[in-house]
Design a protein around this motif. Sequence first.
Motif, PDB file in Angstrom:
ATOM      1  N   THR A  24      -2.205   3.336  -1.567  1.00 25.82           N
ATOM      2  CA  THR A  24      -3.506   3.733  -2.096  1.00 25.82           C
ATOM      3  C   THR A  24      -4.471   2.588  -1.822  1.00 25.82           C
ATOM      4  O   THR A  24      -4.575   1.636  -2.578  1.00 25.82           O
ATOM      5  CB  THR A  24      -3.414   4.030  -3.603  1.00 25.82           C
ATOM      6  OG1 THR A  24      -2.906   2.875  -4.284  1.00 25.82           O
ATOM      7  CG2 THR A  24      -2.482   5.198  -3.872  1.00 25.82           C
ATOM      8  N   HIS A  25      -5.196   2.701  -0.716  1.00 25.96           N
ATOM      9  CA  HIS A  25      -5.927   1.559  -0.160  1.00 25.96           C
ATOM     10  C   HIS A  25      -7.253   2.042   0.413  1.00 25.96           C
ATOM     11  O   HIS A  25      -7.345   3.162   0.923  1.00 25.96           O
ATOM     12  CB  HIS A  25      -5.080   0.915   0.943  1.00 25.96           C
ATOM     13  CG  HIS A  25      -5.439  -0.497   1.278  1.00 25.96           C
ATOM     14  ND1 HIS A  25      -6.602  -0.843   1.926  1.00 25.96           N
ATOM     15  CD2 HIS A  25      -4.764  -1.656   1.073  1.00 25.96           C
ATOM     16  CE1 HIS A  25      -6.626  -2.159   2.106  1.00 25.96           C
ATOM     17  NE2 HIS A  25      -5.533  -2.678   1.588  1.00 25.96           N
ATOM     18  N   ARG A  26      -8.253   1.175   0.347  1.00 28.55           N
ATOM     19  CA  ARG A  26      -9.527   1.500   0.986  1.00 28.55           C
ATOM     20  C   ARG A  26      -9.452   1.292   2.501  1.00 28.55           C
ATOM     21  O   ARG A  26      -8.525   0.704   3.010  1.00 28.55           O
ATOM     22  CB  ARG A  26     -10.640   0.626   0.389  1.00 28.55           C
ATOM     23  CG  ARG A  26     -10.942   0.921  -1.068  1.00 28.55           C
ATOM     24  CD  ARG A  26     -11.818  -0.162  -1.682  1.00 28.55           C
ATOM     25  NE  ARG A  26     -11.152  -1.457  -1.626  1.00 28.55           N
ATOM     26  CZ  ARG A  26     -11.784  -2.628  -1.556  1.00 28.55           C
ATOM     27  NH1 ARG A  26     -13.102  -2.665  -1.531  1.00 28.55           N
ATOM     28  NH2 ARG A  26     -11.100  -3.761  -1.522  1.00 28.55           N
TER      29      ARG A  26
ATOM     30  N   LEU B  64      -5.183  12.763  -3.700  1.00 27.04           N
ATOM     31  CA  LEU B  64      -4.603  13.764  -4.596  1.00 27.04           C
ATOM     32  C   LEU B  64      -4.416  15.096  -3.880  1.00 27.04           C
ATOM     33  O   LEU B  64      -3.397  15.780  -4.075  1.00 27.04           O
ATOM     34  CB  LEU B  64      -5.492  13.938  -5.827  1.00 27.04           C
ATOM     35  CG  LEU B  64      -5.520  12.745  -6.790  1.00 27.04           C
ATOM     36  CD1 LEU B  64      -6.662  12.894  -7.789  1.00 27.04           C
ATOM     37  CD2 LEU B  64      -4.199  12.587  -7.526  1.00 27.04           C
ATOM     38  N   LEU B  65      -5.368  15.468  -3.042  1.00 21.90           N
ATOM     39  CA  LEU B  65      -5.230  16.705  -2.275  1.00 21.90           C
ATOM     40  C   LEU B  65      -4.111  16.588  -1.241  1.00 21.90           C
ATOM     41  O   LEU B  65      -3.391  17.565  -0.979  1.00 21.90           O
ATOM     42  CB  LEU B  65      -6.550  17.049  -1.593  1.00 21.90           C
ATOM     43  CG  LEU B  65      -7.709  17.390  -2.539  1.00 21.90           C
ATOM     44  CD1 LEU B  65      -9.001  17.587  -1.749  1.00 21.90           C
ATOM     45  CD2 LEU B  65      -7.406  18.629  -3.364  1.00 21.90           C
ATOM     46  N   LEU B  66      -3.951  15.399  -0.656  1.00 20.58           N
ATOM     47  CA  LEU B  66      -2.844  15.184   0.283  1.00 20.58           C
ATOM     48  C   LEU B  66      -1.494  15.340  -0.424  1.00 20.58           C
ATOM     49  O   LEU B  66      -0.535  15.869   0.152  1.00 20.58           O
ATOM     50  CB  LEU B  66      -2.944  13.803   0.911  1.00 20.58           C
ATOM     51  CG  LEU B  66      -3.987  13.619   2.005  1.00 20.58           C
ATOM     52  CD1 LEU B  66      -4.132  12.143   2.365  1.00 20.58           C
ATOM     53  CD2 LEU B  66      -3.630  14.435   3.244  1.00 20.58           C
TER      54      LEU B  66
ATOM     55  N   LEU C  91       5.303  13.477   0.490  1.00 22.54           N
ATOM     56  CA  LEU C  91       4.521  12.256   0.637  1.00 22.54           C
ATOM     57  C   LEU C  91       4.763  11.328  -0.546  1.00 22.54           C
ATOM     58  O   LEU C  91       4.646  11.729  -1.705  1.00 22.54           O
ATOM     59  CB  LEU C  91       3.035  12.619   0.729  1.00 22.54           C
ATOM     60  CG  LEU C  91       2.029  11.462   0.790  1.00 22.54           C
ATOM     61  CD1 LEU C  91       2.255  10.606   2.026  1.00 22.54           C
ATOM     62  CD2 LEU C  91       0.605  12.007   0.778  1.00 22.54           C
ATOM     63  N   ARG C  92       5.091  10.065  -0.244  1.00 24.09           N
ATOM     64  CA  ARG C  92       5.322   9.057  -1.279  1.00 24.09           C
ATOM     65  C   ARG C  92       4.272   7.953  -1.144  1.00 24.09           C
ATOM     66  O   ARG C  92       3.832   7.633  -0.033  1.00 24.09           O
ATOM     67  CB  ARG C  92       6.724   8.452  -1.179  1.00 24.09           C
ATOM     68  CG  ARG C  92       7.857   9.446  -1.074  1.00 24.09           C
ATOM     69  CD  ARG C  92       7.841  10.477  -2.179  1.00 24.09           C
ATOM     70  NE  ARG C  92       7.946   9.878  -3.508  1.00 24.09           N
ATOM     71  CZ  ARG C  92       7.916  10.583  -4.631  1.00 24.09           C
ATOM     72  NH1 ARG C  92       7.750  11.905  -4.587  1.00 24.09           N
ATOM     73  NH2 ARG C  92       8.029   9.972  -5.797  1.00 24.09           N
ATOM     74  N   LEU C  93       3.936   7.345  -2.266  1.00 26.99           N
ATOM     75  CA  LEU C  93       2.876   6.348  -2.301  1.00 26.99           C
ATOM     76  C   LEU C  93       3.406   4.962  -2.653  1.00 26.99           C
ATOM     77  O   LEU C  93       4.429   4.820  -3.316  1.00 26.99           O
ATOM     78  CB  LEU C  93       1.824   6.739  -3.343  1.00 26.99           C
ATOM     79  CG  LEU C  93       1.112   8.073  -3.152  1.00 26.99           C
ATOM     80  CD1 LEU C  93       0.169   8.326  -4.322  1.00 26.99           C
ATOM     81  CD2 LEU C  93       0.357   8.123  -1.828  1.00 26.99           C
ATOM     82  N   ALA C  94       2.652   3.948  -2.223  1.00 26.30           N
ATOM     83  CA  ALA C  94       2.759   2.582  -2.748  1.00 26.30           C
ATOM     84  C   ALA C  94       1.486   2.367  -3.555  1.00 26.30           C
ATOM     85  O   ALA C  94       0.382   2.401  -2.995  1.00 26.30           O
ATOM     86  CB  ALA C  94       2.875   1.563  -1.622  1.00 26.30           C
TER      87      ALA C  94
ATOM     88  N   ARG D  13      -0.945  11.357 -11.914  1.00 27.41           N
ATOM     89  CA  ARG D  13      -0.401  12.108 -10.771  1.00 27.41           C
ATOM     90  C   ARG D  13      -0.025  11.159  -9.632  1.00 27.41           C
ATOM     91  O   ARG D  13       1.005  11.360  -8.963  1.00 27.41           O
ATOM     92  CB  ARG D  13      -1.423  13.129 -10.283  1.00 27.41           C
ATOM     93  CG  ARG D  13      -1.629  14.311 -11.215  1.00 27.41           C
ATOM     94  CD  ARG D  13      -2.663  15.270 -10.656  1.00 27.41           C
ATOM     95  NE  ARG D  13      -2.284  15.719  -9.316  1.00 27.41           N
ATOM     96  CZ  ARG D  13      -3.134  16.273  -8.445  1.00 27.41           C
ATOM     97  NH1 ARG D  13      -4.412  16.403  -8.767  1.00 27.41           N
ATOM     98  NH2 ARG D  13      -2.706  16.680  -7.256  1.00 27.41           N
ATOM     99  N   LEU D  14      -0.834  10.134  -9.408  1.00 30.31           N
ATOM    100  CA  LEU D  14      -0.502   9.148  -8.371  1.00 30.31           C
ATOM    101  C   LEU D  14       0.777   8.400  -8.725  1.00 30.31           C
ATOM    102  O   LEU D  14       1.653   8.202  -7.882  1.00 30.31           O
ATOM    103  CB  LEU D  14      -1.650   8.157  -8.206  1.00 30.31           C
ATOM    104  CG  LEU D  14      -3.000   8.702  -7.749  1.00 30.31           C
ATOM    105  CD1 LEU D  14      -4.057   7.605  -7.836  1.00 30.31           C
ATOM    106  CD2 LEU D  14      -2.926   9.268  -6.336  1.00 30.31           C
TER     107      LEU D  14
END
Length: 284
Positions: free
Chosen positions: A128-130, A141-143, A150-153, A179-180
């Motif tokens: 989750t980065h600019r 969130l839509l992705l 899909l997994r996040l850091a 949700r993230l």
Amino acid sequence: MPLKVYQSLWATEQRRPGTPERPVTERFDAVKAAGFDGMAIDLGAMDIAAARGTVPEFARTGLGGLLTAFPRSIEELRPALHLAKDIGSPFVIVIGQVMPLSVAEMVPVIEAWMRVGREEGVPLQFETHRNCITNDMFATLLLLDAIPELRLAADLSHYVVDREMMLPISTDYQAQVGRLLERSDSFQGRVANRCQVQLPLYFPQHQPWVAVFRDWWRRGFTSWQTRHGADADCLFLCELGPRDYAITDAHGEELSDRAQEALQLRQWALEDWAAAARAVAEPK
């Protein structure tokens, strides 16, 4: 379920004009001596040729490896995955530099990178980065809805700035952050406010934001421990970057000691991990 706390090689840079950086070997030794579990290599801060030069340091120090890649095309991810295997990175964090404007166009890009990851046998987490494909929290969130695997850091500092979140954090933003966190498989340590992505941790005026981030880390850790088995390792990366991330005074000197702050982040993370473990263990 252990929490492993890593330091970032990029975060050990000083970037002080006129002063050479300490040798990489010395910085690995300092991170090892400070008791961190691993070192992260950031391909946004050094090119892949220079990064390959760090491979022997992992074997020499026994530090775990972690790699963050900034691929500018689908196939540019592949050599980064090869490097990740060489340093023992359990997954690769992707800060994708292919940035379509619409979510519909983002989906095939993400899926293509995930396909490359499967072909190379390296799990991917999208940070989750600019200034990357996950630049905007709403689009991310839509992705998540569009790509269930899909997994996040989670580096939530970027989204506090991205959405200019104000205190107290709104109910809607808290739910969206939740949700993230439910889709995050690693976490990064930095504290932001709505205007600055990296705050000095000890200033009194920043303590309300420290409380916000520690609450999010506890929530993320609780979700992670609920989702994963007892033998899995969770990674928390201290990511206190050098100037211009670090705030400086009129003379260009940093306002805080990032090396000491990284130790504080590690302590907070371990405390919040233990608090999450107690919450998971409590009878429902």
